[in-house]
Design a protein around this motif. Structure first.
Motif, PDB file in Angstrom:
ATOM      1  N   HIS A  56      -1.777 -17.568 -11.786  1.00 50.85           N
ATOM      2  CA  HIS A  56      -3.349 -17.630 -12.356  1.00 50.85           C
ATOM      3  C   HIS A  56      -2.974 -17.766 -13.852  1.00 50.85           C
ATOM      4  CE1 HIS A  56      -5.120 -17.386  -8.584  1.00 50.85           C
ATOM      5  NE2 HIS A  56      -4.493 -16.091  -8.164  1.00 50.85           N
ATOM      6  N   TYR A  57      -3.808 -18.367 -14.679  1.00 53.65           N
ATOM      7  CA  TYR A  57      -4.963 -19.297 -14.405  1.00 53.65           C
ATOM      8  C   TYR A  57      -4.507 -20.716 -13.991  1.00 53.65           C
ATOM      9  CZ  TYR A  57      -7.784 -15.507 -14.851  1.00 53.65           C
ATOM     10  OH  TYR A  57      -8.334 -13.923 -14.579  1.00 53.65           O
ATOM     11  N   SER A  58      -5.119 -22.019 -14.592  1.00 54.13           N
ATOM     12  CA  SER A  58      -4.489 -23.045 -14.253  1.00 54.13           C
ATOM     13  C   SER A  58      -3.386 -23.570 -14.806  1.00 54.13           C
ATOM     14  CB  SER A  58      -5.848 -24.137 -14.685  1.00 54.13           C
ATOM     15  OG  SER A  58      -7.014 -24.053 -13.997  1.00 54.13           O
ATOM     16  N   LEU A  59      -3.078 -23.436 -15.891  1.00 57.38           N
ATOM     17  CA  LEU A  59      -2.174 -24.233 -16.707  1.00 57.38           C
ATOM     18  C   LEU A  59      -0.567 -23.875 -16.140  1.00 57.38           C
ATOM     19  CD1 LEU A  59      -1.039 -26.030 -18.675  1.00 57.38           C
ATOM     20  CD2 LEU A  59      -1.288 -24.180 -20.610  1.00 57.38           C
ATOM     21  N   ASP A  60      -0.407 -22.456 -15.709  1.00 54.75           N
ATOM     22  CA  ASP A  60       0.749 -22.067 -15.199  1.00 54.75           C
ATOM     23  C   ASP A  60       1.164 -23.109 -13.937  1.00 54.75           C
ATOM     24  OD1 ASP A  60      -0.966 -20.673 -13.975  1.00 54.75           O
ATOM     25  OD2 ASP A  60       0.012 -18.954 -14.000  1.00 54.75           O
ATOM     26  N   ASN A  61      -0.027 -23.344 -13.165  1.00 56.35           N
ATOM     27  CA  ASN A  61       0.250 -23.914 -11.970  1.00 56.35           C
ATOM     28  C   ASN A  61       0.796 -25.516 -12.131  1.00 56.35           C
ATOM     29  OD1 ASN A  61      -0.659 -22.305  -9.564  1.00 56.35           O
ATOM     30  ND2 ASN A  61      -2.131 -21.889 -10.922  1.00 56.35           N
ATOM     31  N   TYR A  62       0.065 -26.267 -13.090  1.00 61.27           N
ATOM     32  CA  TYR A  62       0.584 -27.500 -13.458  1.00 61.27           C
ATOM     33  C   TYR A  62       1.946 -27.705 -14.057  1.00 61.27           C
ATOM     34  CZ  TYR A  62      -4.413 -28.994 -13.049  1.00 61.27           C
ATOM     35  OH  TYR A  62      -5.471 -29.144 -12.384  1.00 61.27           O
ATOM     36  N   ILE A  63       2.345 -26.509 -14.718  1.00 55.02           N
ATOM     37  CA  ILE A  63       3.713 -26.788 -15.264  1.00 55.02           C
ATOM     38  C   ILE A  63       4.651 -26.485 -14.094  1.00 55.02           C
ATOM     39  CG2 ILE A  63       5.264 -25.126 -16.621  1.00 55.02           C
ATOM     40  CD1 ILE A  63       2.989 -25.002 -18.709  1.00 55.02           C
ATOM     41  N   SER A  64       4.371 -25.529 -13.379  1.00 49.02           N
ATOM     42  CA  SER A  64       5.171 -25.245 -12.001  1.00 49.02           C
ATOM     43  C   SER A  64       5.309 -26.527 -11.334  1.00 49.02           C
ATOM     44  CB  SER A  64       4.690 -24.207 -11.248  1.00 49.02           C
ATOM     45  OG  SER A  64       4.873 -22.870 -11.929  1.00 49.02           O
ATOM     46  N   LEU A  65       4.221 -27.065 -10.954  1.00 48.77           N
ATOM     47  CA  LEU A  65       4.288 -28.473 -10.147  1.00 48.77           C
ATOM     48  C   LEU A  65       5.201 -29.463 -10.716  1.00 48.77           C
ATOM     49  CD1 LEU A  65       0.391 -28.690  -9.440  1.00 48.77           C
ATOM     50  CD2 LEU A  65       2.230 -28.934  -7.708  1.00 48.77           C
ATOM     51  N   VAL A  66       5.334 -29.792 -12.004  1.00 51.04           N
ATOM     52  CA  VAL A  66       6.104 -30.740 -12.604  1.00 51.04           C
ATOM     53  C   VAL A  66       7.439 -30.631 -13.006  1.00 51.04           C
ATOM     54  CG1 VAL A  66       3.879 -32.066 -12.963  1.00 51.04           C
ATOM     55  CG2 VAL A  66       5.029 -31.011 -14.860  1.00 51.04           C
ATOM     56  N   SER A  67       7.682 -29.311 -13.276  1.00 50.75           N
ATOM     57  CA  SER A  67       8.891 -28.998 -13.719  1.00 50.75           C
ATOM     58  C   SER A  67       9.633 -27.843 -13.322  1.00 50.75           C
ATOM     59  CB  SER A  67       8.616 -28.432 -15.300  1.00 50.75           C
ATOM     60  OG  SER A  67       8.054 -27.185 -15.422  1.00 50.75           O
ATOM     61  N   GLY A  68       9.047 -26.903 -12.325  1.00 46.93           N
ATOM     62  CA  GLY A  68       9.701 -25.884 -11.720  1.00 46.93           C
ATOM     63  C   GLY A  68       9.705 -24.723 -12.782  1.00 46.93           C
ATOM     64  N   GLN A  69       9.013 -24.540 -13.631  1.00 46.50           N
ATOM     65  CA  GLN A  69       9.283 -23.594 -14.563  1.00 46.50           C
ATOM     66  C   GLN A  69       7.857 -22.469 -14.096  1.00 46.50           C
ATOM     67  OE1 GLN A  69      10.967 -22.993 -17.327  1.00 46.50           O
ATOM     68  NE2 GLN A  69      12.108 -24.693 -16.598  1.00 46.50           N
ATOM     69  N   ALA A  70       8.542 -21.189 -13.924  1.00 48.81           N
ATOM     70  CA  ALA A  70       7.595 -20.231 -13.685  1.00 48.81           C
ATOM     71  C   ALA A  70       6.860 -20.004 -14.758  1.00 48.81           C
ATOM     72  CB  ALA A  70       8.325 -18.799 -13.278  1.00 48.81           C
ATOM     73  N   PRO A  71       5.560 -19.187 -14.115  1.00 45.85           N
ATOM     74  CA  PRO A  71       4.465 -18.805 -15.338  1.00 45.85           C
ATOM     75  C   PRO A  71       5.004 -17.862 -16.383  1.00 45.85           C
ATOM     76  CG  PRO A  71       3.653 -18.395 -13.062  1.00 45.85           C
ATOM     77  CD  PRO A  71       5.208 -18.794 -13.085  1.00 45.85           C
ATOM     78  N   ALA A  72       4.544 -18.015 -17.678  1.00 44.98           N
ATOM     79  CA  ALA A  72       4.666 -17.326 -18.941  1.00 44.98           C
ATOM     80  C   ALA A  72       3.420 -16.908 -19.432  1.00 44.98           C
ATOM     81  CB  ALA A  72       5.338 -18.555 -19.661  1.00 44.98           C
ATOM     82  N   PRO A  73       3.474 -15.929 -20.318  1.00 45.18           N
ATOM     83  CA  PRO A  73       2.238 -15.128 -20.646  1.00 45.18           C
ATOM     84  C   PRO A  73       1.110 -16.265 -21.203  1.00 45.18           C
ATOM     85  CG  PRO A  73       3.923 -13.829 -21.718  1.00 45.18           C
ATOM     86  CD  PRO A  73       4.610 -15.290 -21.001  1.00 45.18           C
ATOM     87  N   ASP A  74       1.523 -17.240 -22.305  1.00 44.47           N
ATOM     88  CA  ASP A  74       0.324 -17.989 -22.695  1.00 44.47           C
ATOM     89  C   ASP A  74      -0.267 -19.165 -21.699  1.00 44.47           C
ATOM     90  OD1 ASP A  74       0.350 -16.633 -25.203  1.00 44.47           O
ATOM     91  OD2 ASP A  74       1.098 -18.321 -26.427  1.00 44.47           O
TER      92      ASP A  74
END
Length: 479
Positions: free
Chosen positions: A89-107
């Protein structure tokens, strides 16, 4: 919505496909792929992924909201994944995970209030990148789109409303909201009455490995295309590309605007109802979008040949009016008159041994006024293809990393990545399960008529080698 009835049209298409078209198989698995125990390559050659916003399974697939097309109609033509999860949560970290496999980060957990480069941006274990601040990843961080480039697989990102206001986003540079160097760009964009595109829902704008390359940005276009301007040729949109298989990308990512993706309960601008005074959003608006776009795709030569449509949500928000993204309140109380939220459990859970990554202690962030939460919650997903039995349900847990791994496998990406077998970031985690025989459950590709959702149910199994034991329900109840 105006247009043909999906049921009649699909039956016509199905008959034609069954009689006239042969399946095309992707390149066979390499030795490294076999050692990696990935599923056998499937016969799907074209993929369309439509990303919707902020709804838990209980909100979307139970009839709580006005979205009968998604929760009732579409599962009859494909498969409902009842245990599909977001990763944060919220939106952006999910999009980044979907296409790159990067886990959520603070910003990116906070939807990037300042569009700027991540720092320090240095490598971390498991293919991760240290990102104590910022949201835009350095060139060293690769994405599924870069992998498709390396395999010479044509792809496009179609973003509804992108470029409507050139002062907000650059449609000729992947839709970025500005220059992320230095202090970057404050408040990189939310929907307006005339431009409901938002950068946080476009995965291309968060990676230098994409938007620094004009050839890649030529693949990121408005949903309806771009007219020619001085110095720029015209760019075709989705409807035009679908007319011929030769002009249809092998992989298409579709980002609806902030109204059509179910994000805004009340749209800043118009929905697709045709009534300029109708600003209802949420799942009502996303149904209008799906009713327009999915029949277009299903009627295309590429889909009829070997296509797969995926409807995926980024994260699970509770279905309560108090969060501003739902017309309904789910109480869960014996006394329905209380009408107060009582259960956010579907919106905060994780699956698939999801790891938090090096930048944050919990992928779930401080969501819904609760303590830090483990993941992005259960959203559910619908997949439609000739290679999927209509009316199927799978209860196998999958998340966005599973999705990425599945797409890498489907397109024969079997080198590089975190694990050496083509899987980026946490898509390369040991034991992570990609879509298996529970999803690709009609390998012959023989077109089948629609069936009630729940006609075949695949219970979860422990690992990809365990045999599936589908439960056949001739008369599914409650669907």
């Amino acid at each position: 919505m105006a247009g043909f009835t999906l049921g009649r049209r699909w039956q016509h298409l199905a008959a034609g496909v069954a009689l006239t078209l042969a399946a095309v198989t992707l390149a066979p698995s390499s030795a490294s792929a076999q050692e990696d125990n990935r599923p056998t390559a499937h016969k799907i050659g074209h993929v369309w992924t439509i990303i919707l916003e902020n709804k838990s399974y209980e909100s979307t697939f139970t009839g709580l909201n006005q979205n009968s097309y998604l929760w009732k109609t579409l599962p009859q033509y494909g498969e409902l994944l009842r245990q599909y999860y977001g990763t944060g949560h919220y939106s952006l970290d999910n999009y980044i995970s979907l296409v790159s496999g990067q886990a959520p980060a603070p910003d990116n957990q906070n939807d990037c209030p300042q569009y700027k480069d991540v720092t320090p941006g240095t490598p971390a274990p498991d293919g991760q990148t240290l990102a104590s601040s910022g949201c835009v990843y350095p060139k060293s961080v690769k994405t599924l789109f870069n992998q498709l480039d390396d395999k010479h697989v044509p792809w496009k990102v179609y973003a509804q409303d992108m470029g409507k206001n050139p002062t907000r986003e650059n449609a000729y540079q992947c839709g970025i909201p500005g220059n992320p160097s230095g202090a970057g760009v404050p408040d990189p964009g939310s929907a307006t009455a005339t431009d409901q595109y938002v950068p946080k829902h476009n995965p291309a704008v968060w990676f230098h490995s994409i938007f620094d390359h004009p050839k890649d940005c030529a693949n990121v276009v408005p949903l309806d295309g771009l007219a020619a301007t001085k110095g720029h040729r015209a760019e075709s949109g989705l409807a035009q590309d679908l007319k011929h298989e030769s002009t249809t990308p092998r992989f298409s990512w579709i980002t609806p605007d902030n109204c059509s993706d179910a994000h805004d309960a009340t749209c800043k601008g118009d929905n697709l109802s045709g009534d300029p005074n109708n600003h209802q959003g949420g799942l009502y608006a996303s149904d209008l979008f799906l009713e327009k776009v999915i029949p277009q795709i299903m009627a295309s030569p590429a889909f009829q040949h070997d296509g797969l449509i995926q409807v995926v949500f980024d994260e699970a928000f509770p279905p309560y009016k108090m969060y501003g993204n739902s017309i309904a309140d789910y109480t869960g109380n014996a006394d329905k008159s209380l009408n107060t939220p009582t259960d956010t459990s579907q919106s905060i859970v994780a699956c698939c041994n999801e790891l938090p990554g090096p930048n944050t202690t919990q992928p779930g962030f401080q969501a819904f006024g609760q303590d830090t939460t483990p993941g992005g919650g259960i959203t559910g997903s619908v997949l439609i293809s000739r290679f999927i039995k209509p009316g199927s349900i799978s209860d196998q847990p999958y998340n966005h990393y599973s999705w990425l791994r599945s797409m890498e496998d489907l397109f024969g990406i079997d080198h590089g990545g975190t694990d050496g077998h083509g899987h980026l970031g946490y898509a390369g985690a040991d034991g992570l399960r990609p879509f298996g025989a529970d999803v690709y459950n009609n390998p012959s590709g023989r077109a089948l008529p629609p069936a009630p959702s729940g006609s075949v149910v695949y219970p979860a199994v422990a690992n990809s080698q365990e045999a599936e034991h589908p439960i056949v329900n001739p008369s599914p109840a409650g669907r």
